[in-house]
Enzyme design. Structure first.
Site, PDB file in Angstrom:
ATOM      1  N   ILE A  61      23.926 -50.609  95.335  1.00 36.26           N
ATOM      2  CA  ILE A  61      23.950 -49.965  94.021  1.00 36.26           C
ATOM      3  C   ILE A  61      25.234 -49.196  93.760  1.00 36.26           C
ATOM      4  O   ILE A  61      25.416 -48.641  92.674  1.00 36.26           O
ATOM      5  CB  ILE A  61      22.741 -49.013  93.852  1.00 36.26           C
ATOM      6  CG1 ILE A  61      22.698 -47.972  94.968  1.00 36.26           C
ATOM      7  CG2 ILE A  61      21.453 -49.800  93.786  1.00 36.26           C
ATOM      8  CD1 ILE A  61      21.580 -46.947  94.813  1.00 36.26           C
ATOM      9  N   GLY A  62      26.135 -49.154  94.738  1.00 37.87           N
ATOM     10  CA  GLY A  62      27.391 -48.440  94.516  1.00 37.87           C
ATOM     11  C   GLY A  62      28.368 -48.671  95.640  1.00 37.87           C
ATOM     12  O   GLY A  62      28.001 -49.056  96.746  1.00 37.87           O
ATOM     13  N   GLY A 105      32.489 -47.053  96.854  1.00 37.29           N
ATOM     14  CA  GLY A 105      33.628 -46.190  96.554  1.00 37.29           C
ATOM     15  C   GLY A 105      34.585 -46.124  97.719  1.00 37.29           C
ATOM     16  O   GLY A 105      34.490 -46.902  98.679  1.00 37.29           O
ATOM     17  N   LYS A 137      23.614 -43.898 101.690  1.00 38.34           N
ATOM     18  CA  LYS A 137      25.075 -43.846 101.621  1.00 38.34           C
ATOM     19  C   LYS A 137      25.632 -44.025 103.029  1.00 38.34           C
ATOM     20  O   LYS A 137      25.379 -43.208 103.911  1.00 38.34           O
ATOM     21  CB  LYS A 137      25.543 -42.518 101.025  1.00 38.34           C
ATOM     22  CG  LYS A 137      27.051 -42.449 100.808  1.00 38.34           C
ATOM     23  CD  LYS A 137      27.441 -41.205 100.029  1.00 38.34           C
ATOM     24  CE  LYS A 137      28.938 -41.170  99.742  1.00 38.34           C
ATOM     25  NZ  LYS A 137      29.313 -39.994  98.941  1.00 38.34           N
ATOM     26  N   ASP A 177      35.161 -33.205  92.155  1.00 39.00           N
ATOM     27  CA  ASP A 177      35.250 -34.506  91.493  1.00 39.00           C
ATOM     28  C   ASP A 177      34.150 -34.651  90.443  1.00 39.00           C
ATOM     29  O   ASP A 177      33.468 -35.674  90.361  1.00 39.00           O
ATOM     30  CB  ASP A 177      35.160 -35.642  92.523  1.00 39.00           C
ATOM     31  CG  ASP A 177      35.597 -36.989  91.940  1.00 39.00           C
ATOM     32  OD1 ASP A 177      36.273 -36.996  90.889  1.00 39.00           O
ATOM     33  OD2 ASP A 177      35.254 -38.030  92.522  1.00 39.00           O
TER      34      ASP A 177
END
Length: 412
Positions: free
Chosen positions: A101-102, A104, A124, A217
């Site tokens: 789903i992500g 980075g 994560k 951020d």
């Protein structure tokens, strides 16, 4: 053989143990109960020889031995059993992986479902291959920070650990499936709804700053709705967060250009300060109300100049006076003259219902706390540019601690 005695203490709690392919087992806990005691009970009742044991609450949170004393009466505990000497891989043993789903600069994020509880979580996974030369304590700062935070508008960390071979850090996080606020930042969003989202963001960041933590951020992409039909938000991605006063790594800029405060782009900026979060909060509020970010230019160099000069406009026909005043308090250089997050929290924009009025100018410029003059006429007041619709995605990227270049020299 007799069952180990768990009932010697007067403070006995009855719990239920559940494991795959095993009948539920009644466990009696007291303040002296150890994992070894539970393993003996399992060996007798389930006839399983164990070398390793893991316990989980119904929400997927792992229970350590020191936590047994706090387990409440009637709690159901899920058991993971293994005969292996090494701690099993949490991804393979404990969760079904649904999809990615992500992704980075730090690693990937997977959607997982707990095999026992069926609880959906975000996994994560940070690979240490991308962090060569850095201390593990520095890499795992995100989990240390999330463990220290407990706020309804900040994502929850259920558990985290370093794998046996010390090549990956896995964090099991609360899963938020409502999408990011980037999807809400458009011309159809009312000022009242923008205020509703902004209030939650400000409250969460005020809590962080009260605990000496700076996110570093903040952006629309890092603020998630808890579910598709909810207006409750949670701030995510504390991967580059730091403590107030912590030294910034030499020759590096952390964050996303469109949200960076002027001082962060300066070579003289040496320590992490809350003022940079305040500036980013202003950019988010502006993005929610106007459907575009305040300092975005045609290229990174123009964006850089707009930030340094505090050059932004008011592109809508009608907005509240309180909102304009709030932005004028945030978009200020130097940072010492900028409002802090607690000033924003108590600002009248959050106290009163928005009173709309028509502006007599088309586009504006502000360089201090009081200046809202010198308005330019570069675009029609009705034009609302959607955030992130531009194809220049390069100035949307987050700059991580890995970027060992003078970023401000590149974009000047």
């Amino acid at each position: 053989m007799s069952i180990p005695k768990f009932t010697l203490s007067k403070q006995v709690r009855f719990c239920t143990l559940i494991s795959l392919n095993c009948n539920p087992l009644c466990l009696l806990l007291n303040q002296n109960t150890k994992f070894s005691d539970i393993m003996k009970l399992i060996k007798i009742s389930w006839r399983r020889n164990l070398k390793f044991l893991r316990l989980f609450k119904p929400d997927g949170t792992e229970v350590e031995e020191k936590d047994l004393i706090n387990i409440k009466r009637g709690t159901t505990l899920y058991v993971e059993l293994t005969n292996e000497d090494l701690k099993p891989n949490i991804i393979q043993q404990q969760y079904d992986i649904i999809k990615k789903i992500g992704e980075g600069g730090q690693g990937i994020v997977l959607l997982g479902k707990h095999k026992f509880t069926k609880e959906s979580v975000a996994l994560k996974i940070i690979s240490l291959k991308t962090w060569l030369g850095q201390e593990i304590d520095g890499i795992s700062q995100e989990q240390l920070i999330l463990n220290a935070l407990d706020h309804k508008n900040i994502v929850k960390l259920h558990q985290s650990y370093l794998t046996q071979n010390q090549r990956e850090i896995t964090m099991v996080l609360e899963y938020l499936n409502g999408g990011s606020l980037l999807n809400q930042a458009n011309s159809k969003l009312s000022e009242a709804d923008a205020k509703l989202y902004s209030k939650q963001i400000v409250d969460a960041i005020a809590y962080c700053h009260q605990n000496s933590i700076v996110h570093c951020d903040l952006k629309l992409e890092n603020i998630m709705l808890t579910s598709p039909n909810s207006k409750e938000i949670k701030i995510i991605d504390f991967g580059v967060s730091s403590y107030v006063g912590q030294q910034k790594l030499p020759d590096s800029v952390v964050g996303t250009l469109s949200y960076l405060a002027p001082e962060v782009l300066s070579p003289s900026y040496k320590c992490i300060q809350p003022s940079q979060d305040v500036w980013a909060v202003g950019c988010i509020i502006y993005g929610l109300v106007f459907g575009k970010l305040p300092f975005d230019g045609a290229n990174p160099s123009e964006t850089y100049r707009n930030i340094i000069q505090c050059n932004y406009g008011i592109p809508k026909k009608s907005v509240s006076k309180d909102l304009i005043h709030l932005l004028s308090q945030i978009f200020v250089n130097p940072p010492k003259e900028r409002a802090n997050i607690f000033d924003i929290q108590n600002h009248s924009w959050f106290k009163e219902q928005p009173i709309l009025f028509k502006l007599s100018f088309r586009n504006g410029r502000s360089s201090s706390v009081t200046k809202l003059n010198s308005y330019r006429q570069q675009q029609d007041e009705d034009q609302i540019i959607l955030v992130s619709q531009r194809k220049n995605m390069y100035h949307r990227r987050s700059v991580t601690r890995q970027d060992k270049v003078l970023f401000f020299n590149k974009i000047k």
